[in-house]
Design a protein around this motif. Structure first.
Motif: not given
Length: 147
Positions: A27-29, A31-42, A95-107
């Motif tokens: 899951i962390v891998s 998140y890091v690959l998709f959310r941090i590296l691929y969507h770095w600008n957001t 939360i880690l998986v769903t926030t790759c889709y939308s930031d609202k899942f942090f709620w």
């Protein structure tokens, strides 16, 4: 006999922790690959803080569960504090998986303190009001007469 049961519980705990460690690493891998590296600008400071907070929470609970397993506790027992730990870990993973889709899942992270407050409230209310035991009515069987 007790030594065999202890070894069986220790082996079961080891397999449970190993499985969860692998799932967490995946899951962390992701998140890091998709959310941090691929969507770095957001990826902002907000995301960094929540990512660190959720991971620290999961790691602390995992450390506590490993400590419990090392002391001979059974990690597969339902109810109690260990069940709450598992719930928090699973919510963190969601939360880690769903926030790759939308930031609202942090709620979703607000569910953890809300559930804890609910459990504490029920324990405190039982303590102050006195737990009332419900009477279990015994079923009457057929009446047998011996003459």
């Amino acid at each position: 006999m007790a030594g065999a049961a202890g070894k069986k519980i220790a082996e079961k705990n080891r397999s449970i922790l190993q499985l969860h460690k692998q799932i967490y690493a995946g899951i962390v891998s992701f998140y890091v690959l998709f959310r941090i590296l691929y969507h770095w600008n957001t990826f902002t400071t907000f995301h960094t803080v929540w990512f660190i907070f959720i991971n620290v929470t999961i790691l602390l609970l995992g450390w506590q569960m490993k400590s419990t397993a090392d002391d001979g506790g059974d990690l597969s027992v339902d109810g109690g504090l260990l069940s709450f730990f598992w719930d928090v870990i699973y919510i963190g993973w969601i939360i880690l998986v769903t926030t790759c889709y939308s930031d609202k899942f942090f709620w979703l992270s607000i569910l953890i303190p809300l559930f804890a407050a609910y459990k504490i409230k029920t324990i405190i209310s039982r303590f102050f009001t006195g737990a009332q035991k419900t009477d279990v009515k015994k079923k009457k069987g057929p009446i047998l007469k011996y003459d």
